[in-house]
Design a protein around this motif. Sequence first.
Motif, short mmCIF file in Angstrom:
data_model
loop_
_atom_site.label_atom_id
_atom_site.label_comp_id
_atom_site.label_asym_id
_atom_site.label_seq_id
_atom_site.Cartn_x
_atom_site.Cartn_y
_atom_site.Cartn_z
N ARG A 17 0.85 -1.21 0.00
CA ARG A 17 0.00 0.00 0.00
C ARG A 17 0.88 1.25 0.00
NH1 ARG A 17 -4.53 -0.44 4.46
NH2 ARG A 17 -5.06 -2.20 3.15
N ASP A 18 1.90 1.25 0.85
CA ASP A 18 2.81 2.41 0.94
C ASP A 18 3.53 2.62 -0.39
OD1 ASP A 18 2.07 2.79 3.53
OD2 ASP A 18 3.88 1.94 4.42
N PHE A 19 4.02 1.53 -0.97
CA PHE A 19 4.74 1.62 -2.24
C PHE A 19 3.83 2.22 -3.32
CE2 PHE A 19 4.88 -0.86 -6.28
CZ PHE A 19 5.91 -0.17 -6.89
N ALA A 20 2.62 1.67 -3.42
CA ALA A 20 1.73 2.11 -4.50
C ALA A 20 1.30 3.56 -4.29
CB ALA A 20 0.52 1.19 -4.57
N SER A 73 -2.34 -8.25 -4.98
CA SER A 73 -3.11 -7.88 -6.18
C SER A 73 -4.16 -6.84 -5.83
CB SER A 73 -3.77 -9.13 -6.79
OG SER A 73 -2.80 -10.06 -7.16
N GLU A 74 -4.83 -7.02 -4.70
CA GLU A 74 -5.85 -6.04 -4.30
C GLU A 74 -5.22 -4.67 -4.07
OE1 GLU A 74 -8.41 -6.94 -0.85
OE2 GLU A 74 -8.73 -4.78 -0.59
N GLU A 75 -4.12 -4.65 -3.33
CA GLU A 75 -3.49 -3.36 -3.01
C GLU A 75 -2.98 -2.65 -4.27
OE1 GLU A 75 -3.81 -1.83 -0.25
OE2 GLU A 75 -4.75 -3.60 0.64
N LEU A 76 -2.43 -3.42 -5.20
CA LEU A 76 -1.90 -2.79 -6.42
C LEU A 76 -3.02 -2.23 -7.28
CD1 LEU A 76 0.92 -5.32 -7.40
CD2 LEU A 76 1.21 -3.08 -6.36
#
Lengths: 403, 259
Positions: A17-20, A73-76
Amino acid sequence: MDFRLTDEHRMVQQMVRDFAQKEIAPLVKEYDRKHEPIPGVLERMGELGLLGISIPVRYGGQGMDYITLGLVSEELEYVDSTLRVVMSVHMGLCALSILHWGTEAQKQKFLVPLAKGEKVGAGAFTEPGHGSDFARIQGTARREGDVYILNGEKMWISLATKADYALVTMRTDPHADPPHRGLTAFIVDLHSPGITRGDIKGKLGVRAGSTGWIAFQNVEVPVENRIGEEGEGFKVTMSAFDRGRYTVGAGAAGLIRAALDASVAYARERRTFGQPIGHHQLIKEKIARMARDYEMTRLLYLHTGWLMNQGQRFTRQASLTKWFGTEAAFRAAHDAIQIHGAYGYSDEYDVERFFRNSRGAMIYEGSSEIHTLIQADYALGYRYDKPLRKELPPYDPDEWLAE
Amino acid sequence: MKIVVPVKVVPDTAATIKVEDGRVTWGDAPLVLNPWDEFAVEAALQMVEKHGGTVAVVSVGDEHALEAIRKALAMGAKEAVRIHDPALAHADVRATAQVLAAAVRKMGDVDMVFFGRQAIDGDTGLTPMYTARALGWPFVGLVSAFPEMDPAGRTFTAERSVGEAKQTLRAPMPAVVTIAKEFAEPRYPSFMGIRKASRAKVPVWSLADLGLDAPAAKVRWPEITMPPKREVKVEFIEGETPREIAEKLVDKLIEAKVL
């Protein structure tokens, strides 16, 4: 029954989440407009270990379970579908197919660099004239001594111009009856002589992603690159679709959540008739449907991931997850635009991108129509899953974390 | 070298903070490692990567503090301690600093203590200075770089961010510092770190373990209220020409004593 995620799951979820949010969200609108992938995104995903997430440590992966693949996959897809597409094709179609069907030598040669993020993988199955009727593909692989000679064209291939390797299915027996028994799968180095590839322009959605075509003209592929037995290509491909569908369904949960969050924020602020629009019943109906569909899609994909962890067949569940999730995501994005009114029609807000991105997922990895038939046939008893010669390895933490 | 990073668990930055029945609440918003502390963990990890040694984190709090501790461990910290004691329920900044100082002493052979500049919930920014005072160590605030760090020679040089200027100073070790965000962007936890952190058994120390009596809080919170809602009025200034509108605007601004 335990519905809780583990600490490990939650920490991975937060990390992705942080990365995206930090690295992708600020750029995605610009690159979506330009119809170009965000520079360096595959490399960053590789550096972070995402490209080897559900691969055992001894093959260069991170040794996380299959549920983690769904959560990632959900977070991305919460931020942009193009990122989730990478997980679907690199991990779902390519890397996990080698883990499932590959020999030890193939795992060492192809899976290790894929899992380490040194190479990028794709799956090349669809052809200009054959998608849903995959058993009738025309591309050929003719054996000559120690090599197969591949000819044909693959179309609508995600990461076609970015990938280094692809799982490719071709026809080895033109006379096979039924035709699906004449297919064979290969892992192909896409830098081989005789391969040309390009990107498809003018797509409705996933514009910051790469979708293209790959043409094979007398491409020599060593016999040792064959995945599974000759004539087993249909089963290899269908099992790859099971995993791809799992990630597409899990990603759909992210898109629904993104549409819901955007809609809730807007509905609380935007005022009409003297009050925030969130107080209007027809807005509430849309919000409620998104909240319901998010929870349902999430439960469906977590169940599918759990079946994968247990080593149980998940074809039916993956199809259901993908079918329900992608249709719900399209509905959620559509409703999100309606809630945003005219602003939702402009790319000033993200919801129009969600809407465009959601549409393709109802076509690829089995169209909604195909999944409708699959689910009906399971329910009617016309379809059942026969055991495969090899099954996807279940998740065993001790084995997967061993060096 | 051994660097200790005191960390705090705080409500997520997106949480809606409310006051209900005289208590601050953030509903069911998730708890996270104080974002400023992430910079301190990052700086500490970079220092031990360069000079060798270990990073240990310490947090005062109940089991919720594990959220912060585990994040720091997942980023790469090797050791962690949680301090929990019912007598600390109403600890203020000074009391917390005394506890942290005692923990640093108990950990032994600590070369540096790296704090985040402040916690985003209490926002006092005072705990680092109080801790330095309790330890009797020098304090350097808002460090954006360590041009020199010499554990053997027991000195370091720190660059401080002071507004638009920079200040470089030398101090002896051990010392307490706060890390500014200019130091470096905090890293993401690695998968290996996440696995280790999720399995880590974090020891819990009580006041008795630290050899402390309950430190008396000097600060009391007699009343907690939400800041008053700001009333905003919008007025459209009309006129035939831009000049007329501008003149009316100037009159209004003078009337409101803005000009």
